[in-house]
Every structure is written in C-alpha cells, then in structure tokens.
Design an enzyme around this catalytic site. Structure first.
Site, PDB file in Angstrom:
ATOM      1  N   ASP A   1       5.744   0.684   2.962  1.00  0.00           N
ATOM      2  CA  ASP A   1       5.421   1.943   2.295  1.00  0.00           C
ATOM      3  C   ASP A   1       5.086   3.026   3.322  1.00  0.00           C
ATOM      4  OD1 ASP A   1       4.860   3.747   0.321  1.00  0.00           O
ATOM      5  OD2 ASP A   1       3.343   2.537  -0.662  1.00  0.00           O
ATOM      6  N   ASP A   2       5.959   4.003   3.474  1.00  0.00           N
ATOM      7  CA  ASP A   2       5.764   5.133   4.400  1.00  0.00           C
ATOM      8  C   ASP A   2       5.879   4.733   5.870  1.00  0.00           C
ATOM      9  OD1 ASP A   2       5.266   6.526   2.087  1.00  0.00           O
ATOM     10  OD2 ASP A   2       3.215   7.089   2.576  1.00  0.00           O
TER      11      ASP A   2
ATOM     12  N   CYS B   1       8.429   7.679  -2.596  1.00  0.00           N
ATOM     13  CA  CYS B   1       8.411   6.266  -2.983  1.00  0.00           C
ATOM     14  C   CYS B   1       8.988   5.927  -4.349  1.00  0.00           C
ATOM     15  CB  CYS B   1       6.993   5.731  -2.855  1.00  0.00           C
ATOM     16  SG  CYS B   1       5.693   6.879  -3.345  1.00  0.00           S
TER      17      CYS B   1
ATOM     18  N   ARG C   1      12.231   3.609  -5.288  1.00  0.00           N
ATOM     19  CA  ARG C   1      12.107   2.309  -5.944  1.00  0.00           C
ATOM     20  C   ARG C   1      12.964   2.229  -7.201  1.00  0.00           C
ATOM     21  NH1 ARG C   1       7.188   0.055  -3.476  1.00  0.00           N
ATOM     22  NH2 ARG C   1       6.713   1.619  -1.896  1.00  0.00           N
TER      23      ARG C   1
ATOM     24  N   LYS D   1       3.330  -3.278  -4.778  1.00  0.00           N
ATOM     25  CA  LYS D   1       3.300  -1.963  -5.422  1.00  0.00           C
ATOM     26  C   LYS D   1       4.496  -1.784  -6.351  1.00  0.00           C
ATOM     27  CE  LYS D   1       3.896   2.889  -4.033  1.00  0.00           C
ATOM     28  NZ  LYS D   1       3.730   3.861  -2.943  1.00  0.00           N
TER      29      LYS D   1
ATOM     30  N   HIS E   1       4.821   1.195  -9.131  1.00  0.00           N
ATOM     31  CA  HIS E   1       5.019   2.650  -9.158  1.00  0.00           C
ATOM     32  C   HIS E   1       6.202   3.077 -10.024  1.00  0.00           C
ATOM     33  CE1 HIS E   1       4.415   6.563  -6.582  1.00  0.00           C
ATOM     34  NE2 HIS E   1       3.908   6.649  -7.801  1.00  0.00           N
TER      35      HIS E   1
ATOM     36  N   HIS F   1       0.851   2.906   3.747  1.00  0.00           N
ATOM     37  CA  HIS F   1       0.547   4.115   2.980  1.00  0.00           C
ATOM     38  C   HIS F   1      -0.932   4.477   3.107  1.00  0.00           C
ATOM     39  CE1 HIS F   1       0.162   6.786  -0.506  1.00  0.00           C
ATOM     40  NE2 HIS F   1       1.476   6.752  -0.674  1.00  0.00           N
TER      41      HIS F   1
ATOM     42  N   ASP G   1      10.409   2.672   2.264  1.00  0.00           N
ATOM     43  CA  ASP G   1      10.780   3.404   1.046  1.00  0.00           C
ATOM     44  C   ASP G   1      11.052   4.875   1.288  1.00  0.00           C
ATOM     45  OD1 ASP G   1       8.145   4.104   1.554  1.00  0.00           O
ATOM     46  OD2 ASP G   1       7.482   3.893  -0.526  1.00  0.00           O
ATOM     47  N   ASN G   2      10.650   5.397   2.426  1.00  0.00           N
ATOM     48  CA  ASN G   2      10.911   6.801   2.797  1.00  0.00           C
ATOM     49  C   ASN G   2      10.384   6.996   4.203  1.00  0.00           C
ATOM     50  OD1 ASN G   2       8.530   7.112   0.288  1.00  0.00           O
ATOM     51  ND2 ASN G   2       7.898   7.434   2.413  1.00  0.00           N
TER      52      ASN G   2
ATOM     53  N   LYS H   1       8.324  12.381   5.306  1.00  0.00           N
ATOM     54  CA  LYS H   1       8.330  12.082   3.877  1.00  0.00           C
ATOM     55  C   LYS H   1       8.227  13.359   3.042  1.00  0.00           C
ATOM     56  CE  LYS H   1       5.352   9.796   0.438  1.00  0.00           C
ATOM     57  NZ  LYS H   1       4.134   8.963   0.264  1.00  0.00           N
TER      58      LYS H   1
END
Length: 575
Positions: A51-52, A89, A93, A151, A153, A245, A350-351, A408
C-alpha cells in the site's frame, strides 16, 4: 487449445526453473478439451499488494531497505518496469479484482472523495459494483479455495465485503487505512468517524490492539492456508497489506535498524537509488530523473527539521522491512505445506508513494485540538509509535518514485508506475520485462492460468467483459508486448487525466477541481511526452507535436464516453 495449455507446453519444452526460491519445476504438456484442468494440474495463486510503496523501495528495484524475501522472489521471476495502476488505492483494487476499468467497476472516484456531480452516477457507487464479478468469485466458481487477509477498501456493508464477493475465508480492514497497532478504536476516534472497521469472515470484530498490521494480516492468512492443508483444491490467496500506508508506524526494533540511514536527505537517497537502478538495468543508463516539485531542499532545513524528516524515513523503511519479513513467513508456510512449487506469486504496489504532508486524520485536521483529543503525539522520539500519526512527506515520496514525475494521486508515471513482479510455475524467471502493463491484466491472467474462461453472467446477472490482457505471453517470455502501439489506455481520477498510446502519453492536470492530494497543483493544459525517449516526463512536447497531442486527446474523449467518466466543466481560465 487454451492459452493455459499452450503455456504448459512452452514450459515443458524449456524446463524453466523456479530459481533460488524453489525447486526446478516443469509442467506436463496437456492435450484435449479447454475445460478447466484438474485441480492438481492448476497452479495456486498468491497475490500480494503493498500500500503506497515507492517504485524504488525494494532492493530488487534499486532500494537500500532490507527486503531479502521479496527480492528473492522478484529475482527468481520476472520484474515489470512498465506496470501501471490507478493513481490511488480503491480505484486500483477495483480494477485488480475485476479486470475492468474503475469507472465501470464502481470506483470512478474514491468513496471518500465523491463530488456532487459524481454522486449517484453509474460507476461511482463507491464500492465494487454488480456490473463485475471479482476474480475470487470466478475462481471459486471454477473450483478454487479463496482466501484473503488485509485491506479491502471496496465496500463497507456486509453485501459489499470480501465474504460476499467470493472469499471463503477472509479477515479484512474495510476502510482505506487504520492505525497499524489498532490504537484508533476508542470513543474519541469513533466520534469523528475515524475508527476503522474489521470483518472476520463477514462478522464485525475488533482488531487486536498492539499487534502490528502486517504481522496480524499474515497470521490470519497463514491460518487460512493451514486450515486447508488437506483440501485438494488449488487456492487463491489475496494478501493486501496496509503497509507502508500512513500513519507511518512500525515496531521499535525495526525502526532502530535504520537509525541514521537517511541523515543525508532525500536528494541523496534519490541519487543513490537511481544509480542502483541503472546498474540493475531497470532504467536507461543516461536517464535524468524528473526534478523535485514543491519540496524544500534538504540543505535549507534546520537541524531540527532534518531530524524529524530523517526519522520519518527511518520509520517508513522499517514498515517495508517488516512487510518483507512477513512475506518470508508466508513463503515458509507454503514450503512447509508442500504448496510452494505449485504457486504463482504476483506482487504489486497499488499506486505511487504518498506525498501529502500529514500530521493528523483528515477528520480531525481542521478541528481545534482535534489531534490532541485523539491522543496523538508527533514529537520526534514518538514518531513511529502507535500514538503518532504522520506521513513521510513530498521529499521522500518523490525520491522513492524516482526517476518518475510526482506521486500518488496523479496520473503521471510517479503516481501510476509501480513495483510489480511475478514468479513461480508458468513464469520464465531471471528477467526484466519492459512492456506497458495494466493492473486490469491481473484478473484475466489468473483466469488464463486456471484454465477458465470468463462467463457472460455471474449469479444470474450479466457482467462486463474483462478489459485487460492475459500476462501469460509475458510471463512465459513468448511475447514482449501485450498491446499494439495503436491501443489507447485511458486514466482519470480527481479530474486529472492521462492517455497512453504506444510510447506516447498525454497528461492533463487541472489547476482546480482536485480533492487529492491536499494542495495539489496543475497547469490546466494538456501536456505530451514520449516515454521511450523521456520516461521521466520531463520534456513537454505539446507545442512541437500538436497533431499527436490532438490524436491522444480525442482518444481520451472516446475513453471517457465509453467508460462513463464524469468530469466537471472546465473553469473559464482553463478553457
């Protein structure tokens, strides 16, 4: 003959090795029908999402952070230097699990940032909608055991959670973030709607306070894997970590290992990583990175400011390190269960990295004494602890996305080109693949390797056809590129737009109308880049190549109409 069977024959002929991470393995050639292969012949899947994560964070992508487990998988498999996601994110996803553009899958924008003109529009539901079937639903229908920990989301209600979207076993953080030690579940956090929600196989539960997120998510996935030790079905295991994240937090022993590592600053980190990327063959040897934007030079910071900034990066590095340790635990479990050599592992971020200046939850940032009421302590010695709440800021983020432009939230390369790799059976290892790839390619790849075909309907409702391409030709090294140079691929989020077509990319960053990142900026005009010659997006060719720019803008307009993108009328100053 199905694509799965063709790939099996290719691997039999070439006798590809799993490499250092496993025993040499070949897949017997198969003949006959195109129905799904028997369970024992179909691979397991482990899909890991960070994540990130920054593009250069892992050692195998030029970083200095200790990531031996991920590096071993990446180096044994194929590293992707042109893998792209959405700018943030939840849109990513939605595409990852559906193979469909986020504007059609329900996350045309993040649920937290929907604007009035978007609310209620098709594709802007704020959750994974019923126009798509998740890859878990399709694989489960095809005979796979489906597992998830991490996660989500993609929806908060029971009918929108992972237990309702194809996962037999799941433990999920439903929102986009949470305190990594569970210290945000009390009345004060709930009062401002900043407390996260967790579901254990669909049931609302409390997170075990004091456990680090990557540790606990890994515990749960390992538990699910061990539960199925006697289950003969192949499995699909989805491990979407919430690290690294914000809020950046990590166990103290991991933070201590990075003490002093980043005292030279973010410019020095960018230079060191770029040098290593060139040595690894990940970027051209003559590449100059994009300049930092909206970042104070390290030399201009006071000693106190440098100490705080260095501490933030130490904590961030510890988060990545701890995530890697947990990936090692999963690998060890698969080997102990005798399932490792049959498992295809796909890893991606994810980004791009988070570049916001963060010192409190957004729900409390605008309220007097908001952070204090939550017990937040961002003093130097406490940064990284459960009671701190910070991000690591634009300097480190742009160093970590280097050599790309921005971070991001933007459709530039820095926001959407991410760390990604694959390894295992059906993967020709020890390679770097430079093709332009999309997160929408993952779901069709898994179906292809499983020997399945996407149905026209699911659970009695029609579903959209997957729009990505199977990665199998790239995984097996039988094909370099998946997309023809004439195929346009559009992107939009927060009214920021991009269109990729072959080596060309058009980017539009509005001056106004954007809700993320905080304090975002843009020119309000379309820009044009040739990524083959300028992967850092440093040289705008809009003036010198007006015909090409008009072509790509027209392609983006077609994309927007086809996908149902909602954009506001441009302010007069930007028309």
């Amino acid at each position: 003959m199905s694509k799965f069977l063709k790939s099996a024959i290719f691997l039999t002929v070439t006798a590809l090795s799993w490499g250092a991470m496993g025993q040499a393995r070949t897949t017997p050639a198969a003949t006959g029908s195109t129905v799904p292969a028997p369970a024992q012949q179909r691979p397991n899947f482990l899909l890991i999402v960070a994540d990130d994560l920054g593009w250069s964070d892992l050692g195998s992508f030029g970083g200095e952070i200790a990531t031996p487990n991920l590096d071993a998988i990446a180096n044994a498999g194929v590293r992707f230097t042109g893998f792209h996601t959405a700018p943030t994110c939840s849109p990513t996803r939605s595409m990852l699990l559906s193979g469909v553009d986020n504007h059609q899958a329900g996350l045309g924008s993040m649920a937290e940032t929907l604007q009035p003109e978007q609310t209620g529009q098709p594709g802007y539901e704020g959750y994974l909608n019923d126009r798509v079937a998740s890859i878990a639903e399709l694989l489960h229908q095809g005979g796979y055991r489906t597992l998830m920990a991490g996660k989500w989301h993609l929806g908060l209600t029971p009918e929108r959670g992972p237990a309702a979207r194809g996962f037999e076993r799941s433990y999920a953080l439903l929102q986009g973030l949470g305190n990594h030690f569970g210290a945000d579940q009390n009345k004060a956090w709930k009062a401002i709607d900043a407390a996260p929600t967790y579901r254990d196989n669909g049931k609302i539960v409390s997170y075990p306070k004091g456990r680090f997120s990557a540790d606990y998510f890994t515990d749960r996935l390992i538990g699910f894997l061990e539960e199925g030790r006697k289950d003969k079905r192949p499995f699909f295991a989805y491990l979407p970590y919430s690290t690294p994240h914000w809020p950046i937090q990590a166990p103290a022993e991991d933070i201590a290992r990075y003490k002093g590592r980043y005292d030279a600053g973010y410019e020095a980190l960018r230079d060191a990583r770029l040098k290593r990327q060139k040595e690894l063959g990940l970027v051209p040897a003559d590449l100059t990175p994009h300049a930092f934007q909206n970042v104070k030079p390290w030399a201009s910071l006071s000693p106190e400011e440098k100490a705080v900034e260095a501490r933030k990066m130490e904590v961030y590095a510890a988060m990545v390190d701890r995530m890697d340790q947990n990936v090692g635990r999963v690998v060890a479990t698969l080997k102990r269960l005798g399932r490792y050599d049959d498992t295809v592992i796909i890893f991606l971020a994810d980004n791009g990295p988070e570049g916001n200046v963060i010192d409190a939850p957004f729900q409390a940032a605008s309220k007097p004494e908001g952070a204090a009421k939550l017990g937040i302590d961002n003093s130097l010695g406490n940064i990284g602890a459960a009671t701190s709440y910070v991000g690591y800021g634009p300097g480190w983020a742009q160093a970590n996305s280097s050599p790309s432009w921005l971070v991001k939230g933007y459709p530039t390369e820095g926001g959407t080109r991410v760390t990604a790799f694959a390894a295992g059976p059906h993967v020709a290892g020890g390679r770097i693949a430079n093709a332009f790839l999309s997160v929408t390619d993952v779901a069709p790849t898994l179906l292809d390797l499983a020997g399945q075909t996407q149905p026209a309907s699911f659970a009695g409702r029609p579903i959209l056809a997957m729009q990505g391409h199977s990665l199998v030709p790239v995984l097996t090294a039988s094909q370099i590129n998946l997309r023809q140079p004439t195929e346009p691929v559009g992107t939009e989020l927060f009214y920021r737009r991009a269109l990729r077509k072959g080596d060309w990319k058009a980017v539009y960053l509005p001056k106004s109308g954007s809700t993320y990142p905080r304090g975002g900026f843009g020119t309000g005009t379309w820009q044009l880049f040739n990524l083959a010659k300028d992967p850092a997006e440093a040289h705008d060719l809009a003036t010198s190549e007006p015909t090409k720019l008009r072509e790509l803008i027209a392609d983006w307009d077609n994309y927007a109409r086809e996908k149902g993108v909602v954009v506001p009328a441009a302010p007069a100053a930007e028309k």
